[in-house]
Write a protein that holds these residues in place. Structure first.
Motif, PDB file in Angstrom:
ATOM      1  N   CYS A 112      99.551  99.818 144.432  1.00 37.43           N
ATOM      2  CA  CYS A 112      98.207 100.166 144.917  1.00 37.43           C
ATOM      3  C   CYS A 112      97.645 101.356 144.147  1.00 37.43           C
ATOM      4  O   CYS A 112      96.513 101.322 143.649  1.00 37.43           O
ATOM      5  CB  CYS A 112      98.262 100.528 146.413  1.00 37.43           C
ATOM      6  N   LEU A 113      98.454 102.414 144.015  1.00 33.31           N
ATOM      7  CA  LEU A 113      97.959 103.610 143.332  1.00 33.31           C
ATOM      8  C   LEU A 113      97.720 103.339 141.854  1.00 33.31           C
ATOM      9  O   LEU A 113      96.790 103.877 141.253  1.00 33.31           O
ATOM     10  CB  LEU A 113      98.944 104.762 143.515  1.00 33.31           C
ATOM     11  N   TYR A 114      98.561 102.480 141.268  1.00 31.54           N
ATOM     12  CA  TYR A 114      98.394 102.096 139.861  1.00 31.54           C
ATOM     13  C   TYR A 114      97.039 101.413 139.680  1.00 31.54           C
ATOM     14  O   TYR A 114      96.287 101.709 138.744  1.00 31.54           O
ATOM     15  CB  TYR A 114      99.554 101.182 139.462  1.00 31.54           C
ATOM     16  N   LEU A 115      96.708 100.542 140.618  1.00 30.96           N
ATOM     17  CA  LEU A 115      95.423  99.835 140.564  1.00 30.96           C
ATOM     18  C   LEU A 115      94.264 100.808 140.688  1.00 30.96           C
ATOM     19  O   LEU A 115      93.286 100.731 139.946  1.00 30.96           O
ATOM     20  CB  LEU A 115      95.349  98.833 141.730  1.00 30.96           C
ATOM     21  N   VAL A 116      94.365 101.723 141.645  1.00 30.55           N
ATOM     22  CA  VAL A 116      93.218 102.550 142.022  1.00 30.55           C
ATOM     23  C   VAL A 116      93.079 103.781 141.127  1.00 30.55           C
ATOM     24  O   VAL A 116      91.976 104.169 140.746  1.00 30.55           O
ATOM     25  CB  VAL A 116      93.345 102.971 143.508  1.00 30.55           C
ATOM     26  N   GLU A 117      94.228 104.414 140.796  1.00 25.58           N
ATOM     27  CA  GLU A 117      94.182 105.689 140.066  1.00 25.58           C
ATOM     28  C   GLU A 117      94.552 105.543 138.592  1.00 25.58           C
ATOM     29  O   GLU A 117      94.434 106.512 137.820  1.00 25.58           O
ATOM     30  CB  GLU A 117      95.153 106.692 140.718  1.00 25.58           C
ATOM     31  N   GLY A 118      95.027 104.347 138.213  1.00 26.52           N
ATOM     32  CA  GLY A 118      95.486 104.143 136.842  1.00 26.52           C
ATOM     33  C   GLY A 118      94.427 104.499 135.806  1.00 26.52           C
ATOM     34  O   GLY A 118      94.735 105.080 134.755  1.00 26.52           O
ATOM     35  N   GLY A 119      93.178 104.153 136.082  1.00 29.42           N
ATOM     36  CA  GLY A 119      92.109 104.442 135.144  1.00 29.42           C
ATOM     37  C   GLY A 119      91.806 105.927 135.035  1.00 29.42           C
ATOM     38  O   GLY A 119      91.600 106.454 133.942  1.00 29.42           O
ATOM     39  N   GLU A 120      91.817 106.609 136.181  1.00 26.08           N
ATOM     40  CA  GLU A 120      91.475 108.034 136.218  1.00 26.08           C
ATOM     41  C   GLU A 120      92.556 108.912 135.597  1.00 26.08           C
ATOM     42  O   GLU A 120      92.263 109.851 134.875  1.00 26.08           O
ATOM     43  CB  GLU A 120      91.280 108.487 137.686  1.00 26.08           C
ATOM     44  N   GLN A 121      93.816 108.628 135.946  1.00 25.11           N
ATOM     45  CA  GLN A 121      94.919 109.467 135.496  1.00 25.11           C
ATOM     46  C   GLN A 121      95.981 108.600 134.822  1.00 25.11           C
ATOM     47  O   GLN A 121      97.027 108.353 135.409  1.00 25.11           O
ATOM     48  CB  GLN A 121      95.562 110.181 136.690  1.00 25.11           C
ATOM     49  N   PRO A 122      95.715 108.146 133.591  1.00 24.67           N
ATOM     50  CA  PRO A 122      96.668 107.226 132.955  1.00 24.67           C
ATOM     51  C   PRO A 122      98.043 107.866 132.756  1.00 24.67           C
ATOM     52  O   PRO A 122      99.050 107.167 132.750  1.00 24.67           O
ATOM     53  CB  PRO A 122      96.003 106.900 131.614  1.00 24.67           C
ATOM     54  N   GLU A 123      98.071 109.176 132.590  1.00 28.01           N
ATOM     55  CA  GLU A 123      99.359 109.838 132.371  1.00 28.01           C
ATOM     56  C   GLU A 123     100.261 109.711 133.604  1.00 28.01           C
ATOM     57  O   GLU A 123     101.464 109.485 133.500  1.00 28.01           O
ATOM     58  CB  GLU A 123      99.116 111.330 132.059  1.00 28.01           C
ATOM     59  N   ALA A 124      99.675 109.840 134.797  1.00 24.36           N
ATOM     60  CA  ALA A 124     100.466 109.870 136.031  1.00 24.36           C
ATOM     61  C   ALA A 124     100.547 108.520 136.728  1.00 24.36           C
ATOM     62  O   ALA A 124     101.533 108.215 137.389  1.00 24.36           O
ATOM     63  CB  ALA A 124      99.894 110.909 136.999  1.00 24.36           C
ATOM     64  N   PHE A 125      99.474 107.705 136.620  1.00 29.96           N
ATOM     65  CA  PHE A 125      99.452 106.442 137.365  1.00 29.96           C
ATOM     66  C   PHE A 125      99.180 105.242 136.451  1.00 29.96           C
ATOM     67  O   PHE A 125      98.774 104.195 136.921  1.00 29.96           O
ATOM     68  CB  PHE A 125      98.380 106.494 138.458  1.00 29.96           C
ATOM     69  N   GLY A 126      99.419 105.416 135.135  1.00 35.24           N
ATOM     70  CA  GLY A 126      99.054 104.376 134.181  1.00 35.24           C
ATOM     71  C   GLY A 126      99.928 103.141 134.195  1.00 35.24           C
ATOM     72  O   GLY A 126      99.632 102.172 133.496  1.00 35.24           O
ATOM     73  N   SER A 127     101.025 103.170 134.959  1.00 39.40           N
ATOM     74  CA  SER A 127     101.867 101.976 135.091  1.00 39.40           C
ATOM     75  C   SER A 127     102.631 102.090 136.403  1.00 39.40           C
ATOM     76  O   SER A 127     102.713 103.180 136.990  1.00 39.40           O
ATOM     77  CB  SER A 127     102.852 101.875 133.925  1.00 39.40           C
ATOM     78  N   ILE A 128     103.191 101.003 136.862  1.00 35.72           N
ATOM     79  CA  ILE A 128     103.913 101.053 138.141  1.00 35.72           C
ATOM     80  C   ILE A 128     105.126 101.984 138.056  1.00 35.72           C
ATOM     81  O   ILE A 128     105.332 102.794 138.959  1.00 35.72           O
ATOM     82  CB  ILE A 128     104.302  99.634 138.615  1.00 35.72           C
ATOM     83  N   PRO A 129     105.916 101.952 136.959  1.00 36.70           N
ATOM     84  CA  PRO A 129     107.042 102.909 136.913  1.00 36.70           C
ATOM     85  C   PRO A 129     106.568 104.362 136.987  1.00 36.70           C
ATOM     86  O   PRO A 129     107.216 105.193 137.618  1.00 36.70           O
ATOM     87  CB  PRO A 129     107.701 102.609 135.563  1.00 36.70           C
ATOM     88  N   ARG A 130     105.420 104.668 136.345  1.00 36.64           N
ATOM     89  CA  ARG A 130     104.900 106.029 136.443  1.00 36.64           C
ATOM     90  C   ARG A 130     104.472 106.354 137.880  1.00 36.64           C
ATOM     91  O   ARG A 130     104.752 107.436 138.395  1.00 36.64           O
ATOM     92  CB  ARG A 130     103.659 106.193 135.545  1.00 36.64           C
ATOM     93  N   ALA A 131     103.797 105.425 138.522  1.00 43.67           N
ATOM     94  CA  ALA A 131     103.325 105.647 139.890  1.00 43.67           C
ATOM     95  C   ALA A 131     104.495 105.784 140.868  1.00 43.67           C
ATOM     96  O   ALA A 131     104.373 106.420 141.911  1.00 43.67           O
ATOM     97  CB  ALA A 131     102.407 104.514 140.325  1.00 43.67           C
ATOM     98  N   LEU A 132     105.636 105.200 140.503  1.00 41.11           N
ATOM     99  CA  LEU A 132     106.810 105.282 141.377  1.00 41.11           C
ATOM    100  C   LEU A 132     107.254 106.729 141.587  1.00 41.11           C
ATOM    101  O   LEU A 132     107.750 107.082 142.657  1.00 41.11           O
ATOM    102  CB  LEU A 132     107.979 104.479 140.787  1.00 41.11           C
ATOM    103  N   TRP A 133     107.088 107.555 140.559  1.00 41.93           N
ATOM    104  CA  TRP A 133     107.466 108.967 140.679  1.00 41.93           C
ATOM    105  C   TRP A 133     106.684 109.630 141.807  1.00 41.93           C
ATOM    106  O   TRP A 133     107.241 110.340 142.652  1.00 41.93           O
ATOM    107  CB  TRP A 133     107.223 109.680 139.349  1.00 41.93           C
ATOM    108  N   TRP A 134     105.374 109.364 141.853  1.00 39.06           N
ATOM    109  CA  TRP A 134     104.552 109.899 142.932  1.00 39.06           C
ATOM    110  C   TRP A 134     104.976 109.277 144.272  1.00 39.06           C
ATOM    111  O   TRP A 134     105.052 109.949 145.295  1.00 39.06           O
ATOM    112  CB  TRP A 134     103.072 109.613 142.658  1.00 39.06           C
ATOM    113  N   SER A 135     105.241 107.969 144.225  1.00 37.20           N
ATOM    114  CA  SER A 135     105.579 107.217 145.435  1.00 37.20           C
ATOM    115  C   SER A 135     106.844 107.747 146.111  1.00 37.20           C
ATOM    116  O   SER A 135     106.874 107.945 147.328  1.00 37.20           O
ATOM    117  CB  SER A 135     105.816 105.757 145.058  1.00 37.20           C
ATOM    118  N   VAL A 136     107.881 107.965 145.326  1.00 38.80           N
ATOM    119  CA  VAL A 136     109.137 108.479 145.889  1.00 38.80           C
ATOM    120  C   VAL A 136     108.898 109.848 146.518  1.00 38.80           C
ATOM    121  O   VAL A 136     109.325 110.113 147.646  1.00 38.80           O
ATOM    122  CB  VAL A 136     110.235 108.565 144.800  1.00 38.80           C
ATOM    123  N   ALA A 137     108.188 110.714 145.789  1.00 42.56           N
ATOM    124  CA  ALA A 137     107.934 112.064 146.297  1.00 42.56           C
ATOM    125  C   ALA A 137     107.143 112.024 147.602  1.00 42.56           C
ATOM    126  O   ALA A 137     107.347 112.851 148.487  1.00 42.56           O
ATOM    127  CB  ALA A 137     107.187 112.886 145.246  1.00 42.56           C
TER     128      ALA A 137
END
Lengths: 269, 269, 269, 269
Positions: free
Chosen positions: C183-208
């Motif tokens: 979900c966050l990858y879909l919604v925030e991926g465009g705005e913050q490609p560094e942090a949410f540009g892919s599902i593995p990247r978004a997982l870091w935020w998700s776990v936290a």
């Protein structure tokens, strides 16, 4: 549809029917009456509107929407208030003009009026800061409807029964908060006077750490400060464990007692 | 190895054997059949692939690997789909060509097809954003296999039994969220209009604090704001305690009931 | 002091006494023998030394201290190893030279040797990265001593009994992690490609977020992203509730069973 | 009001009445005597004053207030001390001048004196750092009053009964802390030597993560570091579950036993 429904429709006058549908305690079946369900949805919608209205960008985007919605709410809540006032006559205490005045001075009637007044003032062009907060009070009306009010009182009773345990937990929490603040003030006060220069300042960090919120806007930087912070964080687990256990069991006790009470009540009927 | 195994191998036709091995409810022993275990591992692998594929640097590093893996998955899932379609004939409802069409319109058959289609389109050179998300739906297939589906329905039932308690908990949580947001909006709105300039904005801070996540990207800076935030953080402990207690006991109830049901079921057999 | 003590001192040979004091299972009374208590303290001290040694500033401040302490540990652990080797002869399996070689190949003897070797190499002037980590393995030796080993096996047993519940909890947690990341990858991926540009990247935020750690190094910035993040944080409470409940009850079950087992064992004696 | 009250007032001498009202164990009814209730409020107020006094801006804003309040506290605490000293004569052990000296050497009399001395020194113009912390010790006095002291000893007993479980939990927590620190030190030490350059440094991150505080002042940046951090965060849930369960049940056991003890005590009276 079922016999009970037939009864409600067939034998009663308009006022009686209004009373049955509007007064939560008068409704003969479990759950909310259809009328009160609609009103509950309306209250939630009105509260949501009051929340969104505080955001200026939304107000700027759709000024008409908020105006119209406010007007609709005013209309519906006023109609509801009138209907309740009329139906109150079914209760012997509120019969006649004097009775209605007595009804208007009851707690719930005042809450109902408070939910209407801000909209009325808004219609007059005013829409101040305070007014918007007053609109949030509409949510209070929800607590009257249905089983919630009884559940709340059951919870309040259960919490009261365990008040000593909770007091003890909060006392221990308070002591821990003060102790860790005093330690960090001693150790980090010199390094970071802005964040740890006094016990009240250090308390901000202490609360964030002991509740495991951990904002991270202030953190100790010295080695000793970090060791003490680590101990505080570990102690926070215990701090959470005590009231959590007490509250969780008080809550489940309350609901079990409530359920038992409901069942015995239904049997008596 | 054991008599049951002998039975499966010896007396049945190919279609019967496929049905026994592929249809989770048909498998005579506890646990998953070897075929479904392999398929479960494959589903997890395919989902992992879909997750990793969204990372551009990985795609750039090993473009071939993803292509070949996708092709392999397409091949295996298609084979499985065909086998399931063929084996469905064992069920009287899905016998014959019309029966097979009827089978293809069942919920699980559609989910199985949805797991294959994105790969097929990918093979054709396309690999869009949406396509990758569709591939994640493959994980849904896992929920059908083995005991999980029954455990899930048991949990759903238990949650439903306690829905009133949960609703009450979430109601209290919602009220607390709105209350703390309104307070911080009042107190910090002037200082930090970007973060606390409206109730919806303050809600972001409120959720982070009451769930004890505490990102720390927005924090109150005034003394009064910090006192209110501290109270909010302490209240968050209670907020967590209520649904935690209800959910934990609902969960353990569900599993106990499920275990009792399984045991009585085995006795009947 | 008590008769049992007298016994240990009076009637046995040196090797027998060494065996009684060093072999945890041979000690006739509850708790650790004095010798093993000293060794336990020594192991903790040695591990602490290995931890502190990794900090360069401490090494620079007191180079002699670490050298001397290391030498002392080497001396004491070697003496202990020799004493254990000598005392092993009390066990019929490890009698004679061949028996001692057989003892040296047992799991615990190898662990004991591994605790000595890094110190020996350090003495020779070497002190590499890997060596320091090997020294941490000394902590493993603790798990052999006293009641702990039995308690651990009881816990392991209890966790195994509830493995299905835990698997289910972790499965649900995994699904939730992937869902919120997608979900966050879909919604925030465009705005913050560094942090949410892919599902593995978004997982870091998700776990936290789902574990309520909430580092705050990456947070959603769009309105929709924040709404989804809020829902994720609230869902995290449920995610924690399930395994917490299962683990806590498994743990208390294990200890109760262990206590019951200990009591029945004492009665038999 | 009730007969017991009449008794207290009517039949006793001034010293007897002082003793009954000041000595918590002498008060014939449940709860605190009115005198001790006033003193408890006073202690809380004095501690609050000591906390606020550490904040320089408050001292600058109202220098007179703190001086006057301090003087008032000194006056009241001194009067109380004198009254306690006089009333102690009711106890045969503390009769006469020598007996009073003996009373002054008891634990609680020293604590009472320690609560007065800092104020006395402050009055002399001094108001150092250390002095303010000494004033916080006044809070210790609270623990003597009423049921709290008995409740605390009941909790201490319960914790002692479960000391093995708690030791085991803390042992597991310690192992997990060291393990995750060592992993992050290995993986992130090269990238961020300031934050992960040694195991003691990595421990700061480890404690913040495993307790789910999550300040976010240091976070891993490499992919492998983040995967290990995610596993650590998930393991932290288990780490919290164990001592939480043990502590919560020890706490509720202690209070239940305490309540049972109180009831049997009342029956005997």
């Amino acid at each position: 549809m079922d016999p009970a429904d037939e009864e409600v429709g067939a034998r009663y006058s308009l006022r009686q029917r209004l009373y049955l549908h509007l007064e939560p305690t008068a409704w003969p079946r479990t759950g909310l009456s259809p009328a009160n369900l609609v009103i509950a949805v309306l209250i939630v919608f009105a509260a949501l509107l009051a929340i969104l209205e505080t955001e200026e960008t939304l107000r700027a985007d759709a000024p008409r929407f908020f105006q119209y919605a406010e007007f609709l709410i005013l209309l519906l809540f006023s109609t509801e208030y009138m209907a309740r006032l009329y139906a109150a006559g079914e209760d012997p205490r509120y019969r006649g003009v004097l009775g209605r005045l007595r009804y208007m001075r009851t707690w719930w009637a005042i809450v109902d009026l408070l939910a209407i007044l801000p909209s009325l003032v808004t219609m007059g062009g005013q829409n101040t800061f305070l007014l918007r907060l007053l609109k949030l009070l509409r949510l209070l009306r929800l607590s009257r409807l249905g089983r919630f009010s009884r559940a709340w009182s059951a919870i309040a009773q259960a919490v009261q029964l365990r008040s000593f345990e909770l007091l003890l937990s909060f006392g221990a929490a308070g002591m821990l908060l003060i102790l860790s603040s005093a330690c960090l003030y001693l150790v980090e006060g010199g390094e970071q006077p802005e964040a740890f220069g006094s016990i009240p300042r250090a308390l901000w960090w202490s609360v964030a750490t002991l509740t495991t919120v951990g904002y991270g806007d202030v953190t100790p930087v010295t080695a000793l400060g970090r060791i003490l912070a680590g101990i505080t964080a570990l102690a926070g687990i215990g701090l959470i464990a005590l009231p959590t256990g007490v509250l969780a069991s008080a809550f489940s006790d309350a609901l079990r007692r409530q359920a038992a009470h409901d069942r015995s009540g239904q049997r008596e009927e």
